[in-house]
Design a protein around this motif. Structure first.
Motif, mmCIF file in Angstrom:
data_model
loop_
_atom_site.group_PDB
_atom_site.id
_atom_site.type_symbol
_atom_site.label_atom_id
_atom_site.label_comp_id
_atom_site.label_asym_id
_atom_site.label_seq_id
_atom_site.Cartn_x
_atom_site.Cartn_y
_atom_site.Cartn_z
ATOM 1 N N ASP A 146 -52.227 -116.949 18.464
ATOM 2 C CA ASP A 146 -51.698 -115.171 18.447
ATOM 3 C C ASP A 146 -52.260 -114.486 19.634
ATOM 4 O O ASP A 146 -51.479 -113.789 20.290
ATOM 5 C CB ASP A 146 -52.395 -114.788 17.246
ATOM 6 C CG ASP A 146 -52.489 -113.095 17.186
ATOM 7 O OD1 ASP A 146 -53.224 -112.282 17.968
ATOM 8 O OD2 ASP A 146 -51.651 -112.621 16.713
ATOM 9 N N THR A 147 -53.145 -114.903 20.223
ATOM 10 C CA THR A 147 -53.989 -114.027 21.395
ATOM 11 C C THR A 147 -52.999 -114.683 22.669
ATOM 12 O O THR A 147 -52.657 -113.700 23.482
ATOM 13 C CB THR A 147 -55.494 -114.483 21.604
ATOM 14 O OG1 THR A 147 -56.236 -113.938 20.309
ATOM 15 C CG2 THR A 147 -55.927 -113.663 22.611
ATOM 16 N N TYR A 148 -53.047 -115.656 23.074
ATOM 17 C CA TYR A 148 -52.205 -116.149 24.173
ATOM 18 C C TYR A 148 -50.655 -115.856 24.107
ATOM 19 O O TYR A 148 -50.067 -115.633 25.152
ATOM 20 C CB TYR A 148 -52.182 -117.791 24.364
ATOM 21 C CG TYR A 148 -53.562 -118.010 24.973
ATOM 22 C CD1 TYR A 148 -53.863 -118.099 26.502
ATOM 23 C CD2 TYR A 148 -54.882 -118.361 24.197
ATOM 24 C CE1 TYR A 148 -55.042 -118.150 26.997
ATOM 25 C CE2 TYR A 148 -55.845 -118.709 24.789
ATOM 26 C CZ TYR A 148 -55.995 -118.681 26.374
ATOM 27 O OH TYR A 148 -57.194 -119.025 26.828
ATOM 28 N N THR A 149 -50.193 -115.734 22.777
ATOM 29 C CA THR A 149 -48.645 -115.452 22.771
ATOM 30 C C THR A 149 -48.567 -114.011 22.818
ATOM 31 O O THR A 149 -47.688 -113.564 23.829
ATOM 32 C CB THR A 149 -48.072 -115.910 21.138
ATOM 33 O OG1 THR A 149 -48.316 -117.240 20.934
ATOM 34 C CG2 THR A 149 -46.855 -115.437 21.138
ATOM 35 N N PHE A 150 -49.497 -113.088 22.423
ATOM 36 C CA PHE A 150 -49.605 -111.767 22.563
ATOM 37 C C PHE A 150 -49.607 -111.387 24.000
ATOM 38 O O PHE A 150 -48.733 -110.731 24.694
ATOM 39 C CB PHE A 150 -50.288 -111.106 21.792
ATOM 40 C CG PHE A 150 -50.554 -109.440 22.268
ATOM 41 C CD1 PHE A 150 -49.485 -108.645 21.703
ATOM 42 C CD2 PHE A 150 -51.396 -109.175 22.783
ATOM 43 C CE1 PHE A 150 -49.533 -107.454 22.045
ATOM 44 C CE2 PHE A 150 -51.745 -107.879 23.186
ATOM 45 C CZ PHE A 150 -50.713 -106.679 22.806
ATOM 46 N N GLY A 152 -49.705 -113.115 26.816
ATOM 47 C CA GLY A 152 -48.553 -113.633 27.589
ATOM 48 C C GLY A 152 -47.056 -112.866 27.711
ATOM 49 O O GLY A 152 -46.537 -112.927 28.699
ATOM 50 N N VAL A 153 -46.607 -112.608 26.179
ATOM 51 C CA VAL A 153 -45.306 -111.823 26.308
ATOM 52 C C VAL A 153 -45.410 -110.342 26.850
ATOM 53 O O VAL A 153 -44.562 -109.821 27.642
ATOM 54 C CB VAL A 153 -45.007 -111.776 24.711
ATOM 55 C CG1 VAL A 153 -43.834 -110.824 24.731
ATOM 56 C CG2 VAL A 153 -44.599 -113.317 24.444
ATOM 57 N N ALA A 154 -46.650 -109.660 26.457
ATOM 58 C CA ALA A 154 -47.103 -108.354 26.863
ATOM 59 C C ALA A 154 -47.090 -108.011 27.879
ATOM 60 O O ALA A 154 -46.736 -106.834 28.699
ATOM 61 C CB ALA A 154 -48.015 -107.743 25.867
ATOM 62 N N ALA A 168 -54.286 -114.211 31.066
ATOM 63 C CA ALA A 168 -54.585 -115.442 30.592
ATOM 64 C C ALA A 168 -56.214 -115.288 30.528
ATOM 65 O O ALA A 168 -56.855 -116.013 29.520
ATOM 66 C CB ALA A 168 -54.488 -116.787 31.380
ATOM 67 N N GLU A 169 -57.060 -114.712 31.456
ATOM 68 C CA GLU A 169 -58.339 -114.551 31.449
ATOM 69 C C GLU A 169 -58.916 -113.686 30.428
ATOM 70 O O GLU A 169 -59.654 -114.036 29.550
ATOM 71 C CB GLU A 169 -59.011 -114.020 32.828
ATOM 72 C CG GLU A 169 -60.485 -113.811 32.807
ATOM 73 C CD GLU A 169 -60.987 -113.240 34.172
ATOM 74 O OE1 GLU A 169 -61.972 -112.884 34.203
ATOM 75 O OE2 GLU A 169 -60.060 -113.182 34.849
#
Length: 206
Positions: A146-150, A152-154, A168-169
């Motif tokens: 959830d966190t990396y997808t959000f 990355g897209v946002a 990413a950090e």
């Protein structure tokens, strides 16, 4: 269609769970714009509210079942995006930021939570006598996805110079913080809430 999906379940409970998903997502998407430093590491304020989504998903699956749980999550998908973009826009963010946050939230919410339904159900069926194993393991899986997808897209390649470069950090820090909050605070609360709802449902059935 909705009548068929909710056939055989407590509709009032299903609607309340759906609304809870939308509200928590909207609040979290507003708070994600604000960052704090924790021992020199950037952390979005939403790290303190997003774990509620994971726990709410687990609760939805346990109370409504796998198929209905997936349906409730899917039905909340579009409203969650629309409400999120409106909340961010009303908070003063540019249209491009509101759109990317809404899109990122919707994608992350949809993908990670549908996966979480399967992960949660698998461990729930495997460890039926130990209630906390399923929400713990599913929280770990869904939190990182959830966190990396959000983020990355946002934020990747977006208008915010800091977030565009360090998304990413921030995603890593938020994932770790969300897990700590989930396991230390929200998971025990989940156990008490689950016990309360199940006792209430048993009283109604009897």
């Amino acid at each position: 269609m909705l009548d068929r999906i909710l056939a055989g379940v407590d509709r009032a409970l299903a609607y309340k769970l759906m609304l809870a998903h939308i509200i928590i997502i909207a609040i979290s998407n507003y708070l994600v714009q604000f960052k704090i430093d924790v021992w020199g590491n950037p952390l979005a304020v939403a790290a303190f509210t997003f774990p509620l989504v994971v726990v709410l998903t687990d609760l939805t699956v346990r109370l409504l079942g796998k198929q209905t749980g997936r349906a409730v999550i899917a039905l909340a998908f579009i409203p969650a995006i629309i409400v999120s973009m409106a909340v961010v826009k009303l908070g003063g963010a540019p249209d491009s930021v509101a759109f990317r946050i809404g899109l990122g939230s919707g994608m992350a919410y949809f993908v990670s939570n549908l996966l979480d339904v399967y992960v949660f159900q698998y461990f729930r069926e495997k460890y039926k006598q130990i209630w906390w194993i399923a929400p713990t393991l599913s929280a770990i899986v869904s939190t990182f996805i959830d966190t990396y997808t959000f983020f990355g897209v946002a934020f990747a390649g977006g208008d915010d110079p800091f977030m565009s470069q360090h998304w990413a950090e921030v995603a890593t820090n938020n994932s770790i913080s969300k897990l700590i909050i989930s396991l230390a605070v929200i998971l025990p609360a989940y156990g008490m809430l689950l016990n309360f709802i199940q006792r209430k449902m048993n009283k109604v059935e009897n």
